[in-house]
Motif scaffolding. Sequence first.
Motif, PDB file in Angstrom:
ATOM      1  N   GLU A  40      13.872 -85.254 -18.198  1.00 44.87           N
ATOM      2  CA  GLU A  40      15.631 -85.474 -18.775  1.00 44.87           C
ATOM      3  C   GLU A  40      16.399 -84.122 -18.059  1.00 44.87           C
ATOM      4  N   TYR A  41      15.610 -82.927 -17.379  1.00 48.53           N
ATOM      5  CA  TYR A  41      16.541 -81.409 -17.386  1.00 48.53           C
ATOM      6  C   TYR A  41      17.087 -82.368 -16.171  1.00 48.53           C
ATOM      7  N   GLU A  42      16.722 -82.947 -15.780  1.00 47.47           N
ATOM      8  CA  GLU A  42      18.005 -83.027 -13.874  1.00 47.47           C
ATOM      9  C   GLU A  42      18.188 -84.307 -14.545  1.00 47.47           C
ATOM     10  N   ASN A  43      19.594 -84.880 -13.884  1.00 45.77           N
ATOM     11  CA  ASN A  43      20.899 -85.915 -14.091  1.00 45.77           C
ATOM     12  C   ASN A  43      21.212 -86.129 -13.401  1.00 45.77           C
ATOM     13  N   ASN A  44      21.535 -87.026 -12.937  1.00 47.27           N
ATOM     14  CA  ASN A  44      21.772 -87.552 -11.536  1.00 47.27           C
ATOM     15  C   ASN A  44      21.651 -87.065  -9.899  1.00 47.27           C
ATOM     16  N   ILE A  45      20.289 -87.175 -10.782  1.00 46.27           N
ATOM     17  CA  ILE A  45      19.413 -86.729  -9.427  1.00 46.27           C
ATOM     18  C   ILE A  45      19.539 -87.793  -8.210  1.00 46.27           C
ATOM     19  N   ASN A  46      19.104 -87.575  -6.911  1.00 40.45           N
ATOM     20  CA  ASN A  46      18.873 -88.604  -5.716  1.00 40.45           C
ATOM     21  C   ASN A  46      17.170 -88.753  -5.640  1.00 40.45           C
ATOM     22  N   ASN A  47      16.222 -89.502  -5.098  1.00 41.56           N
ATOM     23  CA  ASN A  47      15.408 -89.385  -4.802  1.00 41.56           C
ATOM     24  C   ASN A  47      14.638 -89.381  -5.525  1.00 41.56           C
ATOM     25  N   ASN A  48      14.246 -89.491  -6.860  1.00 40.80           N
ATOM     26  CA  ASN A  48      13.567 -88.589  -7.718  1.00 40.80           C
ATOM     27  C   ASN A  48      11.928 -89.518  -7.272  1.00 40.80           C
ATOM     28  N   PHE A  49      11.008 -88.535  -6.794  1.00 43.28           N
ATOM     29  CA  PHE A  49       9.317 -89.500  -6.389  1.00 43.28           C
ATOM     30  C   PHE A  49       9.355 -90.152  -7.408  1.00 43.28           C
ATOM     31  N   TYR A  50       8.713 -90.099  -8.118  1.00 44.83           N
ATOM     32  CA  TYR A  50       8.363 -91.143  -9.699  1.00 44.83           C
ATOM     33  C   TYR A  50       9.013 -91.969  -9.640  1.00 44.83           C
ATOM     34  N   PHE A  57      10.895 -90.892   0.134  1.00 46.34           N
ATOM     35  CA  PHE A  57      10.107 -89.755  -0.746  1.00 46.34           C
ATOM     36  C   PHE A  57      10.315 -88.317  -0.154  1.00 46.34           C
ATOM     37  N   PRO A  58      11.036 -88.004  -1.015  1.00 45.18           N
ATOM     38  CA  PRO A  58      10.610 -86.156  -1.321  1.00 45.18           C
ATOM     39  C   PRO A  58      10.205 -85.328  -0.537  1.00 45.18           C
ATOM     40  N   TYR A  59       9.718 -85.035   0.463  1.00 48.74           N
ATOM     41  CA  TYR A  59       8.206 -84.139   0.290  1.00 48.74           C
ATOM     42  C   TYR A  59       8.672 -82.900   1.691  1.00 48.74           C
ATOM     43  N   SER A  60       8.231 -81.824   1.008  1.00 49.50           N
ATOM     44  CA  SER A  60       8.205 -80.699   1.825  1.00 49.50           C
ATOM     45  C   SER A  60       6.313 -80.198   2.468  1.00 49.50           C
ATOM     46  N   GLU A  61       7.366 -80.092   3.624  1.00 48.88           N
ATOM     47  CA  GLU A  61       6.002 -80.446   4.814  1.00 48.88           C
ATOM     48  C   GLU A  61       5.496 -78.617   4.241  1.00 48.88           C
ATOM     49  N   GLU A  62       6.065 -77.884   4.265  1.00 46.69           N
ATOM     50  CA  GLU A  62       5.344 -75.923   4.081  1.00 46.69           C
ATOM     51  C   GLU A  62       4.402 -75.928   3.289  1.00 46.69           C
ATOM     52  N   LEU A  63       4.960 -77.282   1.789  1.00 41.81           N
ATOM     53  CA  LEU A  63       4.171 -76.696   1.084  1.00 41.81           C
ATOM     54  C   LEU A  63       3.079 -78.190   0.641  1.00 41.81           C
ATOM     55  N   ASN A  64       3.416 -78.767   1.379  1.00 46.37           N
ATOM     56  CA  ASN A  64       2.274 -79.823   1.631  1.00 46.37           C
ATOM     57  C   ASN A  64       1.961 -80.540  -0.208  1.00 46.37           C
ATOM     58  N   ILE A  65       3.976 -80.998  -0.341  1.00 44.76           N
ATOM     59  CA  ILE A  65       3.831 -81.874  -1.917  1.00 44.76           C
ATOM     60  C   ILE A  65       5.146 -82.178  -1.632  1.00 44.76           C
ATOM     61  N   TYR A  66       4.721 -83.962  -2.165  1.00 45.39           N
ATOM     62  CA  TYR A  66       6.243 -84.579  -3.122  1.00 45.39           C
ATOM     63  C   TYR A  66       6.846 -83.249  -3.453  1.00 45.39           C
ATOM     64  N   LEU A  67       8.506 -84.322  -2.890  1.00 48.32           N
ATOM     65  CA  LEU A  67       9.637 -82.679  -4.393  1.00 48.32           C
ATOM     66  C   LEU A  67       9.610 -84.464  -5.442  1.00 48.32           C
ATOM     67  N   GLN A  68      10.128 -83.395  -6.377  1.00 46.23           N
ATOM     68  CA  GLN A  68      10.866 -84.161  -7.277  1.00 46.23           C
ATOM     69  C   GLN A  68      11.778 -84.661  -7.170  1.00 46.23           C
ATOM     70  N   GLN A  69      13.260 -83.845  -6.869  1.00 50.11           N
ATOM     71  CA  GLN A  69      13.831 -85.280  -5.810  1.00 50.11           C
ATOM     72  C   GLN A  69      14.602 -83.694  -4.742  1.00 50.11           C
ATOM     73  N   ASP A  70      15.423 -84.800  -3.846  1.00 52.18           N
ATOM     74  CA  ASP A  70      15.929 -84.193  -3.023  1.00 52.18           C
ATOM     75  C   ASP A  70      16.366 -82.411  -3.424  1.00 52.18           C
ATOM     76  N   GLY A  71      16.599 -82.216  -4.391  1.00 52.76           N
ATOM     77  CA  GLY A  71      17.135 -80.631  -4.494  1.00 52.76           C
ATOM     78  C   GLY A  71      16.210 -79.764  -4.904  1.00 52.76           C
ATOM     79  N   PHE A  72      14.729 -80.097  -5.041  1.00 53.96           N
ATOM     80  CA  PHE A  72      14.600 -79.066  -6.077  1.00 53.96           C
ATOM     81  C   PHE A  72      14.240 -77.831  -5.468  1.00 53.96           C
ATOM     82  N   LEU A  73      14.079 -78.315  -4.134  1.00 48.88           N
ATOM     83  CA  LEU A  73      13.520 -76.361  -4.115  1.00 48.88           C
ATOM     84  C   LEU A  73      14.964 -75.913  -3.769  1.00 48.88           C
ATOM     85  N   ASP A  74      16.252 -76.210  -4.018  1.00 50.22           N
ATOM     86  CA  ASP A  74      17.270 -75.416  -3.999  1.00 50.22           C
ATOM     87  C   ASP A  74      17.265 -74.513  -5.689  1.00 50.22           C
ATOM     88  N   LYS A  75      16.747 -75.170  -5.939  1.00 46.50           N
ATOM     89  CA  LYS A  75      16.650 -74.161  -6.905  1.00 46.50           C
ATOM     90  C   LYS A  75      16.120 -73.063  -7.448  1.00 46.50           C
TER      91      LYS A  75
END
Length: 765
Positions: A490-500, A553-571
């Motif tokens: 709940e510390y992320e609101n109004n985000i897109n494509n939450n993996f879960y 499903f948002p995914y990082s090829e570099e980290l080889n993980i599903y992203l919590q949401q589209d913009g997570f790595l922008d943080k």
Amino acid sequence: MNLNYIKPNAWSIIEEGFDPENVKSSESLFSIGNGAMGQRANFEETYSGPTFQGSYIAGVYYPDKTRVGWWKNGYPEYFAKVLNAPSWIGINVSINGEPLDLFNCKKVENFKRELNMKEGWLSRNFKATLNNGIEIQVNIKRFLSLELDEVGAISYSVTPLNQKVNVLFEPYLDSGITNEDSNWDDKFWNTTNVLKDEEQGFIEAHTMKTNFHTCTFMESHLFLNNKSLQLNSVVRKKSQFLSFMYEQDVKENETFTIHKYGGYTVDRNRPKNELITAAKNVLKQAAKLGFEELLMLQKKSWKAIWEMADITIEGDVKAQQGIRFNIFQLNQTYLGKDSQLNIGPKGFTGEKYGGSTYWDTEAYCIPFYMSTKDQQVAKSLLKYRYNHLDKAIENAEKLGFKNGAALYPMVTMNGEECHNEWEITFEEIHRNGAIAFAIFNYCRYTGDYSYIPEKGLEVLIAIARFWHQRANFSTAKNKYVILGVTGPNEYENNINNNFYTNYIAKWCINYTLENIEIIAKDFKADYDRIVDKTNISESELAQWKEVAENMYFPYSEELNIYLQQDGFLDKELITVADLDKSQRPINQKWSWDRILRSPYIKQADVLQGFYFFEDHFTTEELERHFNFYEPFTVHESSLSPCIHSIQAAKLGRMDQAYEFYLRTSRLDLDDYNHEVEEGLHITSMAGTWMSIVEGFGGMRVKNDMLSFETKIPKQWKSYSFKVNFRNNIIKVNVHQNETNFELLEGDELTILMNNKPIKVKKNNF
């Protein structure tokens, strides 16, 4: 304020020494309940210091009008409030005319409060020196009966220690009560009748708007040195108050005792015009049994609960105390007797969260109740959601969905959404998935498929329709996306494509399609009824399938993980370990804007998906995602440590698993979040049970069999637990060097131990 003042003890919660700073916290920690009602551990006698009064009746609530700064379409009109009910516990005590009030006494010595979890009672003992110089010993014991669940009992004794005194006991009923969390200071209760009948008292009152009718009742019996006394009473009666005053001269070292019986009859389960008659019958039963016999029945009832639910831990008393406290409070809150009831996050211990039903029930509580009670108890929790299906469809319609799509409420008392924070009400839609997952989990564990053709498929169809409509096609991604959501974090609101959220949406659709096929083939009459009722068609099912097969499903090829949401790595990805400790907890130190832009995770989010759907991923995948997301997790939700404990145990990280276990099991006892005075975290307590049984015990259902992969923290010599699996009761005993199994009910059961089948026979381990 001492945050760790509770004494370690395997079977009791104990406070020694009186500190006014701890009173409100102790009122939460020492709360008692019996599934039908509950109360904070408020003092019976007058207390003029800071206190949080609370008595609660299961299922009785008030629709407190929503208070928001700016109204938005779709907002619920009210937030359901569990109501502080009329109080029956009060006993004013005066010694030679001076009121007993621990906040104003000259001295309070040998103060001890105990919540005996093994036997289900609360006691308080102390020596007080009043301002008039009189010294008294006071001994109090109280419980809410499991046998007669409309009644509670109090034994209150005063012994003068330094002179002969006059003691006044004034047991009373009071319906002039308020909620601490009222939005508009509305009047919640309307008192209609204050009645004295000989030595019995009754107050009839009903809730405003919801019109629940209640009768609060009491009857008292008096004793001098354990011999019954017949004393004439003086009655005080007001518009919302009734008391009886009993006076007695008591010699030095003699003991004057009052036994008070009280409680509630309610029109949820009694005819509203017979509430006083019902109360008289209950009082008659209680008085006939007497305090000691009622207490013996209480001990017997709790013995039966513990026989199945207990978890033993050898060599770690704080861990032992923690798990028993959690199991005890869960059973005080919900026993499965009434399918109209559910499990509020605070139970009967406070007003926060309104006493309503959240997704916590399906995600965390059902496993506990399935395993420690008859499967009908868990089935009742599923029926609760089925009974609210029409309301869930209405909730979705208010947000623009159609064709029987259902959005189950984030917070509810009667099926209507009554949560009014937009980022939760409109966006935390993953709760729909937990409802469907609970159906799957119930069938997987119990082997009882009958619920799905009878009721469950209708729920699944309505949920699948919601996910189909909530997703939209992205031409840029050539996939279906789900925009504008809040995930479990709940510390992320109004985000897109939450993996879960996306993952559970896809799973819900596929699970529904799978069950439609099974029921069409094997339950033709049910299938025809459901098709007729829901109007599902092959073309609609094809549209669902299209969405599920092409979910993004948002995914990082570099980290080889599903992203919590589209913009997570922008943080700005600074881990919790590198966060200044003075900034914690961030929900109390930071602005909401800053929290939303941070990488910090309130509770398991991507990892919640890995918990639910563990068999969809490899252990290596779990490890990668755990390594990435846990360092950003602040665990500022009570629901967070348990999931991480289970996953750390699976990964063999026992020190970390143990640390998370202690945090979840002693969350309230050690007041990790500095908020225990508001009430306990009841639903997360089921997660504590999961931490041991699913985490350390490694219990799963694999290939339709019960499976274990046991581990044990180095701090423990051994632990044991029991589970009821398809009417077979199996006890698991785990030691540092071995695990053994006992089949206590059932003739023979094949289980998996470290993926190898073994047969367990009754009395053979």
